[in-house]
Design a protein around this motif. Structure first.
Motif, PDB file in Angstrom:
ATOM      1  N   GLY A   9       4.612   1.034   0.601  1.00  0.00           N
ATOM      2  CA  GLY A   9       4.367  -0.257   1.249  1.00  0.00           C
ATOM      3  C   GLY A   9       3.204  -0.197   2.218  1.00  0.00           C
ATOM      4  O   GLY A   9       2.408  -1.136   2.318  1.00  0.00           O
ATOM      5  N   ALA A  10       3.075   0.927   2.946  1.00  0.00           N
ATOM      6  CA  ALA A  10       1.958   1.078   3.881  1.00  0.00           C
ATOM      7  C   ALA A  10       0.628   1.119   3.149  1.00  0.00           C
ATOM      8  O   ALA A  10      -0.371   0.564   3.607  1.00  0.00           O
ATOM      9  CB  ALA A  10       2.148   2.355   4.703  1.00  0.00           C
ATOM     10  N   GLY A  11       0.598   1.760   1.983  1.00  0.00           N
ATOM     11  CA  GLY A  11      -0.628   1.788   1.190  1.00  0.00           C
ATOM     12  C   GLY A  11      -1.026   0.395   0.726  1.00  0.00           C
ATOM     13  O   GLY A  11      -2.209   0.034   0.759  1.00  0.00           O
ATOM     14  N   PHE A  46       0.273 -10.849  -6.135  1.00  0.00           N
ATOM     15  CA  PHE A  46       0.665  -9.560  -6.696  1.00  0.00           C
ATOM     16  C   PHE A  46       1.127  -8.579  -5.612  1.00  0.00           C
ATOM     17  O   PHE A  46       2.010  -7.753  -5.851  1.00  0.00           O
ATOM     18  CB  PHE A  46      -0.522  -8.967  -7.461  1.00  0.00           C
ATOM     19  CG  PHE A  46      -0.220  -7.640  -8.105  1.00  0.00           C
ATOM     20  CD1 PHE A  46       0.605  -7.552  -9.211  1.00  0.00           C
ATOM     21  CD2 PHE A  46      -0.759  -6.468  -7.587  1.00  0.00           C
ATOM     22  CE1 PHE A  46       0.885  -6.329  -9.801  1.00  0.00           C
ATOM     23  CE2 PHE A  46      -0.494  -5.243  -8.170  1.00  0.00           C
ATOM     24  CZ  PHE A  46       0.333  -5.170  -9.281  1.00  0.00           C
ATOM     25  N   THR A  47       0.538  -8.667  -4.416  1.00  0.00           N
ATOM     26  CA  THR A  47       0.829  -7.676  -3.368  1.00  0.00           C
ATOM     27  C   THR A  47       1.647  -8.219  -2.202  1.00  0.00           C
ATOM     28  O   THR A  47       2.107  -7.441  -1.366  1.00  0.00           O
ATOM     29  CB  THR A  47      -0.493  -7.128  -2.794  1.00  0.00           C
ATOM     30  OG1 THR A  47      -1.249  -8.215  -2.211  1.00  0.00           O
ATOM     31  CG2 THR A  47      -1.324  -6.472  -3.877  1.00  0.00           C
ATOM     32  N   ARG A  48       1.837  -9.530  -2.156  1.00  0.00           N
ATOM     33  CA  ARG A  48       2.460 -10.140  -0.976  1.00  0.00           C
ATOM     34  C   ARG A  48       3.873  -9.652  -0.707  1.00  0.00           C
ATOM     35  O   ARG A  48       4.236  -9.327   0.430  1.00  0.00           O
ATOM     36  CB  ARG A  48       2.448 -11.665  -1.139  1.00  0.00           C
ATOM     37  CG  ARG A  48       3.078 -12.412   0.026  1.00  0.00           C
ATOM     38  CD  ARG A  48       3.009 -13.906  -0.217  1.00  0.00           C
ATOM     39  NE  ARG A  48       3.585 -14.657   0.883  1.00  0.00           N
ATOM     40  CZ  ARG A  48       3.670 -15.977   0.912  1.00  0.00           C
ATOM     41  NH1 ARG A  48       3.207 -16.689  -0.116  1.00  0.00           N
ATOM     42  NH2 ARG A  48       4.207 -16.587   1.942  1.00  0.00           N
ATOM     43  N   TYR A  49       4.691  -9.618  -1.752  1.00  0.00           N
ATOM     44  CA  TYR A  49       6.108  -9.322  -1.560  1.00  0.00           C
ATOM     45  C   TYR A  49       6.450  -7.843  -1.703  1.00  0.00           C
ATOM     46  O   TYR A  49       7.587  -7.449  -1.421  1.00  0.00           O
ATOM     47  CB  TYR A  49       6.948 -10.134  -2.548  1.00  0.00           C
ATOM     48  CG  TYR A  49       6.801 -11.623  -2.376  1.00  0.00           C
ATOM     49  CD1 TYR A  49       7.381 -12.268  -1.280  1.00  0.00           C
ATOM     50  CD2 TYR A  49       6.073 -12.384  -3.278  1.00  0.00           C
ATOM     51  CE1 TYR A  49       7.238 -13.633  -1.101  1.00  0.00           C
ATOM     52  CE2 TYR A  49       5.927 -13.760  -3.107  1.00  0.00           C
ATOM     53  CZ  TYR A  49       6.510 -14.367  -2.016  1.00  0.00           C
ATOM     54  OH  TYR A  49       6.367 -15.725  -1.836  1.00  0.00           O
ATOM     55  N   ALA A  50       5.478  -7.051  -2.127  1.00  0.00           N
ATOM     56  CA  ALA A  50       5.763  -5.636  -2.346  1.00  0.00           C
ATOM     57  C   ALA A  50       6.204  -4.907  -1.072  1.00  0.00           C
ATOM     58  O   ALA A  50       7.229  -4.196  -1.092  1.00  0.00           O
ATOM     59  CB  ALA A  50       4.559  -4.946  -2.980  1.00  0.00           C
ATOM     60  N   PRO A  63       7.706  -5.931   1.876  1.00  0.00           N
ATOM     61  CA  PRO A  63       9.087  -6.211   2.309  1.00  0.00           C
ATOM     62  C   PRO A  63      10.141  -5.766   1.296  1.00  0.00           C
ATOM     63  O   PRO A  63      11.219  -5.301   1.681  1.00  0.00           O
ATOM     64  CB  PRO A  63       9.110  -7.735   2.503  1.00  0.00           C
ATOM     65  CG  PRO A  63       7.940  -8.253   1.763  1.00  0.00           C
ATOM     66  CD  PRO A  63       6.922  -7.178   1.818  1.00  0.00           C
ATOM     67  N   ILE A  64       9.830  -5.894  -0.011  1.00  0.00           N
ATOM     68  CA  ILE A  64      10.783  -5.431  -1.028  1.00  0.00           C
ATOM     69  C   ILE A  64      10.982  -3.927  -0.913  1.00  0.00           C
ATOM     70  O   ILE A  64      12.123  -3.426  -0.970  1.00  0.00           O
ATOM     71  CB  ILE A  64      10.283  -5.811  -2.435  1.00  0.00           C
ATOM     72  CG1 ILE A  64      10.401  -7.316  -2.646  1.00  0.00           C
ATOM     73  CG2 ILE A  64      11.079  -5.073  -3.509  1.00  0.00           C
ATOM     74  CD1 ILE A  64       9.789  -7.800  -3.954  1.00  0.00           C
TER      75      ILE A  64
END
Length: 370
Positions: free
Chosen positions: A291-293, A241-245, A247-248
């Motif tokens: 993304g930092a969060g 759920f959080t892996r690609y967020a 970089p996207i």
């Protein structure tokens, strides 16, 4: 069972805790033995009741404390990550000039204040190290119980439960009780325990050996396999759920910058296009903040590494389970079978202990405000 251990088989040392008790958690299944368990694993009843009497109170206290500290640690981490991102986002909104009302400023101030309080509470209350310390204490009690069941001192001819054996167990529990947060990093220098001498002198009757193997398979190995499988799936879900967020969101920020560049260079001066240009600048600054969060949450809980770790541990325990089945199906002398079983069970406990310290190192090094 032989010696003194067998002499008390019909008179438990202390009544076991009922697994259906309202205060009893399913996670305590491997630390609690009901009357049904004592009947089913009759040759082990004395050892189990003695372990329960000495270990369970310490285990339960540390387990409850670990769950409480972990819950607060996770809450503070989520609050800090979310509110920190909100504070920066509303600061960007104010700079964009879209809102002339004062409420974005107050949202920013409130979110920043909540973030500050969450960080201060997390540091001041030391929820993270307290969670790890109490979890370590609880797991040490588990190790003590299952190590006690395969202690050669119990299974050599004419041995069994003795006052000296029980006192050594109490001393180890007292050692666990005295552990402090300052000693947490020192615990990482874990050394592999040597396989105890005397396994070749142990002889367990057929019914006792069957009970011992079945107890370990049901209460220890299968329980841990179930835990690792559930934990792996849970970590994988969060990781997916959080892996690609991040970089996207990063690439969306780049596209927003390019859009702003194209509008400013190629479009004619127009109020609508100018507003769109400012909006793209605000988005370009906002996406990396979100993304930092998300990265903060990922670094605090190590979803990807834990998923891989749990998956590997589950497969390793499955191999140990199959090895025990092979040993029990062999047509060999009972003494040789006893030695092989105790050797395999000792390796199983060493594996689980190494796994615990590996997890502990991973969690200590995790940056929960990274």
């Amino acid at each position: 069972m032989s010696g003194k251990a067998a002499s008390h088989a019909q008179s438990p040392i202390t009544p076991p805790l009922d697994v259906n008790h309202p205060n009893q958690k399913p996670e305590d299944y491997d630390m609690v033995d009901s009357e049904k368990d004592l009947t089913h694993f009759q040759p082990l009843s004395d050892i189990l009741t003695s372990c329960h009497k000495i270990l369970f109170r310490r285990y339960q206290k540390s387990d409850k404390a670990a769950i409480r500290h972990q819950k607060y640690h996770k809450r503070l981490t989520i609050i800090a990550a979310v509110c920190g991102a909100i504070a920066v986002l509303f600061a960007i909104i104010q700079l964009s000039g879209f809102f002339l009302f004062p409420w974005p400023m107050w949202v920013e101030v409130l979110a920043a204040l909540i973030t500050f309080v969450a960080v201060v509470l997390g540091i001041e209350q030391a929820r993270h190290p307290r969670w790890l310390l109490e979890r370590h204490k609880a797991e040490r009690c588990r190790f003590l119980k299952f190590r006690a069941l395969i202690d050669p001192a119990l299974w050599t001819e004419g041995a069994g439960i003795t006052p000296n054996w029980e006192q050594q167990l109490r001393d180890k529990v007292h050692e666990i009780k005295r552990l402090t947060r300052n000693a947490l990093h020192g615990l990482l220098m874990h050394e592999v325990s040597d396989i105890p001498s005397g396994l070749s002198q142990c002889v367990i009757k057929e019914d006792g050996l069957n009970a011992l193997v079945n107890y370990f398979k049901e209460k220890r190995i299968c329980e841990q396999m179930t835990y690792f499988e559930k934990s792996s799936k849970k970590s994988e879900r969060f990781n997916k759920f959080t892996r690609y967020a991040p970089p996207i969101l990063f690439f969306l920020s780049i596209f927003a910058v390019l859009g702003h560049f194209v509008i400013d260079i190629f479009s004619k001066p127009h109020h609508g296009m100018h507003t769109l240009s400012i909006l793209l600048i605000a988005l370009a600054a906002s996406f990396p903040v979100i993304g930092a969060g998300i990265r903060t949450l990922r670094s605090a809980h190590e979803f990807a590494r834990l998923a891989s770790l749990y998956r590997a541990k589950h497969n390793a325990l499955k191999r140990i389970h199959d090895t025990l089945d092979e040993i029990m199906n062999e047509k060999i002398a009972i003494q040789n079978k006893t030695e092989q079983v105790l050797h395999t069970l000792w390796q199983c406990e060493q594996f689980l202990e190494d796994e615990h310290y590996e997890w502990l190192r991973l969690m200590i090094e995790a940056e929960w405000y990274g």
